[in-house]
Design a protein around this motif. Structure first.
Motif, PDB file in Angstrom:
ATOM      1  N   PHE A 175      38.310  32.982  37.750  1.00 34.09           N
ATOM      2  CA  PHE A 175      37.292  33.945  38.147  1.00 34.09           C
ATOM      3  C   PHE A 175      37.490  35.243  37.375  1.00 34.09           C
ATOM      4  O   PHE A 175      38.580  35.537  36.908  1.00 34.09           O
ATOM      5  N   TRP A 176      36.399  36.011  37.226  1.00 31.03           N
ATOM      6  CA  TRP A 176      36.456  37.280  36.511  1.00 31.03           C
ATOM      7  C   TRP A 176      36.848  38.356  37.514  1.00 31.03           C
ATOM      8  O   TRP A 176      36.176  38.551  38.535  1.00 31.03           O
ATOM      9  N   ALA A 177      37.939  39.062  37.236  1.00 30.69           N
ATOM     10  CA  ALA A 177      38.557  39.980  38.195  1.00 30.69           C
ATOM     11  C   ALA A 177      37.584  41.010  38.766  1.00 30.69           C
ATOM     12  O   ALA A 177      37.458  41.143  39.984  1.00 30.69           O
ATOM     13  N   GLU A 178      36.907  41.765  37.922  1.00 31.63           N
ATOM     14  CA  GLU A 178      36.047  42.836  38.426  1.00 31.63           C
ATOM     15  C   GLU A 178      34.870  42.292  39.236  1.00 31.63           C
ATOM     16  O   GLU A 178      34.405  42.936  40.176  1.00 31.63           O
ATOM     17  N   GLU A 179      34.407  41.095  38.889  1.00 34.15           N
ATOM     18  CA  GLU A 179      33.267  40.511  39.597  1.00 34.15           C
ATOM     19  C   GLU A 179      33.636  40.054  41.001  1.00 34.15           C
ATOM     20  O   GLU A 179      32.745  39.819  41.820  1.00 34.15           O
ATOM     21  N   ALA A 180      34.902  39.930  41.276  1.00 35.60           N
ATOM     22  CA  ALA A 180      35.369  39.673  42.641  1.00 35.60           C
ATOM     23  C   ALA A 180      35.833  40.972  43.286  1.00 35.60           C
ATOM     24  O   ALA A 180      35.537  41.228  44.457  1.00 35.60           O
ATOM     25  N   ALA A 181      36.531  41.812  42.531  1.00 36.56           N
ATOM     26  CA  ALA A 181      37.142  43.021  43.091  1.00 36.56           C
ATOM     27  C   ALA A 181      36.118  44.059  43.534  1.00 36.56           C
ATOM     28  O   ALA A 181      36.231  44.614  44.643  1.00 36.56           O
ATOM     29  N   ALA A 182      35.132  44.358  42.703  1.00 34.07           N
ATOM     30  CA  ALA A 182      34.172  45.415  43.046  1.00 34.07           C
ATOM     31  C   ALA A 182      33.354  45.052  44.295  1.00 34.07           C
ATOM     32  O   ALA A 182      33.246  45.876  45.216  1.00 34.07           O
ATOM     33  N   VAL A 236      41.783  25.159  47.028  1.00 33.46           N
ATOM     34  CA  VAL A 236      42.837  25.575  46.101  1.00 33.46           C
ATOM     35  C   VAL A 236      42.778  27.083  45.885  1.00 33.46           C
ATOM     36  O   VAL A 236      41.708  27.689  45.954  1.00 33.46           O
ATOM     37  N   GLU A 237      43.924  27.673  45.639  1.00 32.92           N
ATOM     38  CA  GLU A 237      43.979  29.108  45.367  1.00 32.92           C
ATOM     39  C   GLU A 237      43.289  29.399  44.035  1.00 32.92           C
ATOM     40  O   GLU A 237      43.617  28.786  43.019  1.00 32.92           O
ATOM     41  N   PRO A 238      42.318  30.320  44.028  1.00 34.28           N
ATOM     42  CA  PRO A 238      41.597  30.592  42.781  1.00 34.28           C
ATOM     43  C   PRO A 238      42.484  31.298  41.760  1.00 34.28           C
ATOM     44  O   PRO A 238      43.344  32.098  42.114  1.00 34.28           O
ATOM     45  N   THR A 239      42.258  30.963  40.503  1.00 31.79           N
ATOM     46  CA  THR A 239      42.991  31.553  39.386  1.00 31.79           C
ATOM     47  C   THR A 239      42.161  32.664  38.775  1.00 31.79           C
ATOM     48  O   THR A 239      40.972  32.476  38.508  1.00 31.79           O
ATOM     49  N   MET A 240      42.770  33.796  38.540  1.00 34.89           N
ATOM     50  CA  MET A 240      42.093  34.894  37.869  1.00 34.89           C
ATOM     51  C   MET A 240      42.184  34.688  36.361  1.00 34.89           C
ATOM     52  O   MET A 240      43.239  34.347  35.838  1.00 34.89           O
ATOM     53  N   ASP A 241      41.082  34.886  35.669  1.00 35.83           N
ATOM     54  CA  ASP A 241      41.073  34.855  34.212  1.00 35.83           C
ATOM     55  C   ASP A 241      41.826  36.092  33.730  1.00 35.83           C
ATOM     56  O   ASP A 241      41.373  37.225  33.938  1.00 35.83           O
ATOM     57  N   ASP A 249      44.015  48.640  35.539  1.00 34.29           N
ATOM     58  CA  ASP A 249      45.044  48.715  36.574  1.00 34.29           C
ATOM     59  C   ASP A 249      44.425  48.756  37.968  1.00 34.29           C
ATOM     60  O   ASP A 249      44.933  48.130  38.904  1.00 34.29           O
ATOM     61  N   ARG A 250      43.308  49.482  38.116  1.00 31.77           N
ATOM     62  CA  ARG A 250      42.633  49.571  39.409  1.00 31.77           C
ATOM     63  C   ARG A 250      42.126  48.203  39.843  1.00 31.77           C
ATOM     64  O   ARG A 250      42.323  47.782  40.988  1.00 31.77           O
ATOM     65  N   VAL A 251      41.488  47.468  38.917  1.00 34.39           N
ATOM     66  CA  VAL A 251      40.976  46.135  39.236  1.00 34.39           C
ATOM     67  C   VAL A 251      42.130  45.200  39.585  1.00 34.39           C
ATOM     68  O   VAL A 251      42.059  44.441  40.555  1.00 34.39           O
ATOM     69  N   ALA A 252      43.198  45.267  38.809  1.00 33.52           N
ATOM     70  CA  ALA A 252      44.369  44.415  39.071  1.00 33.52           C
ATOM     71  C   ALA A 252      44.955  44.703  40.454  1.00 33.52           C
ATOM     72  O   ALA A 252      45.338  43.776  41.176  1.00 33.52           O
ATOM     73  N   ARG A 253      45.015  45.974  40.841  1.00 35.53           N
ATOM     74  CA  ARG A 253      45.535  46.327  42.174  1.00 35.53           C
ATOM     75  C   ARG A 253      44.639  45.760  43.273  1.00 35.53           C
ATOM     76  O   ARG A 253      45.126  45.245  44.288  1.00 35.53           O
ATOM     77  N   THR A 254      43.337  45.859  43.061  1.00 33.72           N
ATOM     78  CA  THR A 254      42.418  45.332  44.077  1.00 33.72           C
ATOM     79  C   THR A 254      42.591  43.830  44.224  1.00 33.72           C
ATOM     80  O   THR A 254      42.699  43.324  45.342  1.00 33.72           O
ATOM     81  N   VAL A 255      42.622  43.114  43.097  1.00 33.69           N
ATOM     82  CA  VAL A 255      42.795  41.660  43.165  1.00 33.69           C
ATOM     83  C   VAL A 255      44.118  41.321  43.852  1.00 33.69           C
ATOM     84  O   VAL A 255      44.166  40.425  44.708  1.00 33.69           O
ATOM     85  N   ALA A 256      45.163  42.050  43.520  1.00 29.65           N
ATOM     86  CA  ALA A 256      46.467  41.795  44.144  1.00 29.65           C
ATOM     87  C   ALA A 256      46.430  42.040  45.647  1.00 29.65           C
ATOM     88  O   ALA A 256      47.170  41.405  46.401  1.00 29.65           O
ATOM     89  N   SER A 257      45.554  42.941  46.087  1.00 28.08           N
ATOM     90  CA  SER A 257      45.469  43.256  47.521  1.00 28.08           C
ATOM     91  C   SER A 257      44.611  42.252  48.298  1.00 28.08           C
ATOM     92  O   SER A 257      44.590  42.276  49.528  1.00 28.08           O
ATOM     93  N   MET A 258      43.910  41.386  47.602  1.00 29.09           N
ATOM     94  CA  MET A 258      42.997  40.433  48.247  1.00 29.09           C
ATOM     95  C   MET A 258      43.787  39.257  48.816  1.00 29.09           C
ATOM     96  O   MET A 258      43.857  38.188  48.227  1.00 29.09           O
TER      97      MET A 258
END
Length: 151
Positions: free
Chosen positions: A26-33, A53-58, A74-83
């Protein structure tokens, strides 16, 4: 609080026309925002994938040049990590559309590998359209619509 269903790819690669496998997900920002917006509005988010299955981030989706620089990346990565919802997705086959106020499909190349041919996802899309509930599909997420057929 209402629940929003995120239907996400379970694929970690995309099979190219020549048969080679390109790493994706999945595309990080398209899930995070959208996640941030829905959560800020007081909604719960539930993630569902084929087979649960656990989704894989591209990983390419975190490139600084695609996120307005390193700070954005970094902001997008933090959001994905918090999900935390990404760690425990439900199986698409276990989803009851009546439990959700809306359905959202993030993009990335992964949906072209699995959701485009997934009958569970196709049925969910058709049911969501028939229900009149809000349905969002982003970027490559509309590939999932290929599986939304009526008999």
């Amino acid at each position: 609080m209402s629940k929003i269903l995120f239907v996400m790819t379970g694929a970690d690669h995309w099979t190219l026309a020549d048969g080679t496998r390109h790493p994706t997900g999945f595309w990080a920002e398209e899930a995070a925002a959208p996640y941030e917006a829905f959560r800020a509005a007081g909604h719960d988010v539930v993630v569902a994938t084929p087979g649960g299955v656990e989704p894989t981030m591209d990983q390419g989706s975190l490139a600084p040049e695609l996120n307005g620089g390193q700070e954005g990346s970094d902001r997008v990565a933090r959001t994905v990590a918090s999900m935390s919802e990404l760690k425990h997705p439900v199986k698409l086959s276990d989803v009851d559309l009546d439990d959700y106020a809306a359905v959202f499909y993030p993009g990335g190349h992964g949906p072209m590998e699995d959701l485009s041919v997934d009958t569970e996802s196709g049925g969910l899309l058709t049911a969501a359209l028939d229900s009149g509930k809000p349905l969002g599909v982003v970027c490559h997420g509309p590939a999932a619509l290929l599986a939304a057929t009526r008999d």
